[in-house]
Scaffold this motif. Structure first.
Motif, PDB file in Angstrom:
ATOM      1  N   MET A   1     -14.179  12.368 -11.593  1.00 42.14           N
ATOM      2  CA  MET A   1     -13.421  11.220 -11.139  1.00 42.14           C
ATOM      3  C   MET A   1     -13.987  10.715  -9.818  1.00 42.14           C
ATOM      4  SD  MET A   1      -9.317  10.831 -10.457  1.00 42.14           S
ATOM      5  CE  MET A   1      -9.288  11.918  -9.052  1.00 42.14           C
ATOM      6  N   LYS A   2     -14.124   9.393  -9.718  1.00 41.89           N
ATOM      7  CA  LYS A   2     -14.584   8.782  -8.479  1.00 41.89           C
ATOM      8  C   LYS A   2     -13.474   8.822  -7.436  1.00 41.89           C
ATOM      9  CE  LYS A   2     -18.737   6.941  -9.359  1.00 41.89           C
ATOM     10  NZ  LYS A   2     -19.928   7.111  -8.501  1.00 41.89           N
ATOM     11  N   VAL A   3     -13.795   9.352  -6.267  1.00 40.53           N
ATOM     12  CA  VAL A   3     -12.864   9.369  -5.139  1.00 40.53           C
ATOM     13  C   VAL A   3     -13.562   8.711  -3.950  1.00 40.53           C
ATOM     14  CG1 VAL A   3     -11.582  10.797  -3.507  1.00 40.53           C
ATOM     15  CG2 VAL A   3     -11.686  11.448  -5.919  1.00 40.53           C
ATOM     16  N   VAL A   4     -12.894   7.741  -3.352  1.00 37.70           N
ATOM     17  CA  VAL A   4     -13.455   7.026  -2.206  1.00 37.70           C
ATOM     18  C   VAL A   4     -12.552   7.246  -1.006  1.00 37.70           C
ATOM     19  CG1 VAL A   4     -14.176   4.800  -1.280  1.00 37.70           C
ATOM     20  CG2 VAL A   4     -14.444   5.275  -3.729  1.00 37.70           C
ATOM     21  N   THR A   5     -13.091   7.797   0.054  1.00 37.52           N
ATOM     22  CA  THR A   5     -12.299   8.026   1.266  1.00 37.52           C
ATOM     23  C   THR A   5     -12.400   6.810   2.184  1.00 37.52           C
ATOM     24  OG1 THR A   5     -14.131   9.115   2.445  1.00 37.52           O
ATOM     25  CG2 THR A   5     -12.697  10.513   1.101  1.00 37.52           C
ATOM     26  N   ILE A   6     -11.262   6.470   2.788  1.00 34.27           N
ATOM     27  CA  ILE A   6     -11.194   5.331   3.712  1.00 34.27           C
ATOM     28  C   ILE A   6     -10.455   5.801   4.964  1.00 34.27           C
ATOM     29  CG2 ILE A   6     -10.563   2.908   3.986  1.00 34.27           C
ATOM     30  CD1 ILE A   6     -10.387   2.691   0.937  1.00 34.27           C
ATOM     31  N   PRO A   7     -11.165   6.407   5.912  1.00 35.66           N
ATOM     32  CA  PRO A   7     -10.527   7.014   7.095  1.00 35.66           C
ATOM     33  C   PRO A   7     -10.148   5.982   8.148  1.00 35.66           C
ATOM     34  CG  PRO A   7     -12.897   7.311   7.203  1.00 35.66           C
ATOM     35  CD  PRO A   7     -12.625   6.623   5.894  1.00 35.66           C
ATOM     36  N   PHE A   8      -9.140   5.182   7.821  1.00 36.31           N
ATOM     37  CA  PHE A   8      -8.791   4.031   8.648  1.00 36.31           C
ATOM     38  C   PHE A   8      -7.357   4.125   9.132  1.00 36.31           C
ATOM     39  CE2 PHE A   8      -7.816  -0.640   9.037  1.00 36.31           C
ATOM     40  CZ  PHE A   8      -8.722  -0.912  10.047  1.00 36.31           C
ATOM     41  N   SER A   9      -7.138   3.820  10.412  1.00 42.44           N
ATOM     42  CA  SER A   9      -5.783   3.877  10.972  1.00 42.44           C
ATOM     43  C   SER A   9      -5.388   2.619  11.732  1.00 42.44           C
ATOM     44  CB  SER A   9      -5.647   5.082  11.913  1.00 42.44           C
ATOM     45  OG  SER A   9      -6.538   4.982  13.012  1.00 42.44           O
ATOM     46  N   ALA A  10      -6.317   1.695  11.945  1.00 40.67           N
ATOM     47  CA  ALA A  10      -6.039   0.530  12.792  1.00 40.67           C
ATOM     48  C   ALA A  10      -5.072  -0.453  12.152  1.00 40.67           C
ATOM     49  CB  ALA A  10      -7.342  -0.189  13.149  1.00 40.67           C
ATOM     50  N   GLY A  11      -4.862  -0.333  10.837  1.00 42.12           N
ATOM     51  CA  GLY A  11      -3.898  -1.211  10.182  1.00 42.12           C
ATOM     52  C   GLY A  11      -2.465  -0.764  10.357  1.00 42.12           C
ATOM     53  N   GLY A  12      -2.268   0.288  11.144  1.00 39.54           N
ATOM     54  CA  GLY A  12      -0.930   0.821  11.371  1.00 39.54           C
ATOM     55  C   GLY A  12      -0.304   0.386  12.666  1.00 39.54           C
ATOM     56  N   LEU A  13      -0.861  -0.657  13.301  1.00 39.19           N
ATOM     57  CA  LEU A  13      -0.282  -1.235  14.525  1.00 39.19           C
ATOM     58  C   LEU A  13      -0.109  -0.203  15.633  1.00 39.19           C
ATOM     59  CD1 LEU A  13       2.427  -3.452  12.806  1.00 39.19           C
ATOM     60  CD2 LEU A  13       0.258  -4.223  13.775  1.00 39.19           C
ATOM     61  N   GLY A  14      -1.042   0.736  15.696  1.00 36.87           N
ATOM     62  CA  GLY A  14      -0.987   1.762  16.729  1.00 36.87           C
ATOM     63  C   GLY A  14       0.013   2.865  16.466  1.00 36.87           C
ATOM     64  N   LYS A  15       0.689   2.809  15.311  1.00 33.75           N
ATOM     65  CA  LYS A  15       1.738   3.781  15.008  1.00 33.75           C
ATOM     66  C   LYS A  15       1.270   4.881  14.046  1.00 33.75           C
ATOM     67  CE  LYS A  15       5.118   0.029  15.419  1.00 33.75           C
ATOM     68  NZ  LYS A  15       6.122  -0.792  14.712  1.00 33.75           N
TER      69      LYS A  15
END
Length: 264
Positions: free
Chosen positions: A1-15
């Motif tokens: 199975m294809k798994v793609v990691t997206i280590p992103f937190s900036a869309g959480g408005l700093g929370k």
């Protein structure tokens, strides 16, 4: 199975600082699972999106480009976040690749239609998808809702979006709700399913940014997952909002890993 990691937190408005570590924690926890509950041995082909937590616009573009490439290649990919804002870009890519009548099911404690930021965040990704006509409101199903802002409730009613609250699930029973979801979702030409880990009760998933009491148990969520897996139009998924910095004994990462394994 294809798994793609997206280590992103900036869309959480700093929370949501810390969710960028979620994908690695989830993958690490999969090592404790030897098979799915149907007896399949899970196997993951892992790649990643290069994100810039200082630039939401560029990261959104990178997510769309990567997701389109993966979705064109093979069905069944799972994207690991990161905060829930990534679902905005992932669904844009999904609707581009599967342009004929796409639909989404979102397991979440919240409707994510509270604000109106540009670019969208984890608080308003659903609003943006509807506003930009990426997905028809009639092709959206929300499950596990239990803390709606009045503006969100008005938005859902205005656009006649189908949603099932935890009260609905408790009152009507998970079996009846699952059948209702499947009855509607089977008519989509292609289905995308998003799992915000906060749909689980904090007893099962303490490692997330917004703890909402009264959620699903892990077993109940797996019940819905196993039911929906019977649909032949399910093409892709994401798992978001796992925050290892807030976790307790890796309970949340392990619950997310269990979801990932059962999707394989």
């Amino acid at each position: 199975m294809k798994v793609v990691t997206i280590p992103f937190s900036a869309g959480g408005l700093g929370k949501t600082a810390g969710v960028e570590e979620g994908p690695d924690a989830i993958l690490a926890a999969t090592k404790d699972f030897f098979s799915t509950e149907s007896g399949r041995v899970p196997s993951f082909d892992v790649s990643s999106v290069a994100v810039d937590n200082a630039n939401l616009v560029e990261t959104n573009a990178a997510i769309v480009a990567k997701a389109e490439s993966v979705l064109k290649e093979k069905d069944g990919a799972v994207f690991l976040g990161g905060d829930h804002s990534i679902t905005y870009s992932l669904v844009k890519a999904f609707a581009s690749v599967h342009s004929s009548n796409p639909g989404i099911v979102i397991f979440d404690a919240h409707a994510d239609a509270c604000s109106d930021f540009n670019p969208p965040t984890h608080e308003d990704l659903l609003l943006a998808l509807v506003k930009e006509k990426v997905i028809l409101p009639s092709n959206i199903i929300l499950v596990g809702i239990r803390n709606l802002h009045p503006d969100e409730l008005a938005f859902l009613k205005e656009h006649k979006i189908t949603y099932y609250t935890m009260k609905d699930i408790t009152s009507d029973g998970k079996e009846e709700i699952a059948e209702a979801i499947m009855s509607k979702a089977k008519d989509f030409d292609s289905l995308y399913v998003s799992f915000d880990i906060d749909v689980l009760d904090p007893a099962f998933a303490p490692g997330t940014g917004y703890l909402e009491p009264g959620g699903l148990s892990t077993r109940e969520l797996l019940f819905f997952l196993h039911k929906l897996k019977n649909l032949s139009n399910w093409k892709a998924s994401d798992i978001v909002e796992v925050n290892p910095s807030k976790d307790v004994r890796d309970l949340t990462a392990t619950a997310a890993a269990k979801i990932l394994v059962e999707l394989s």
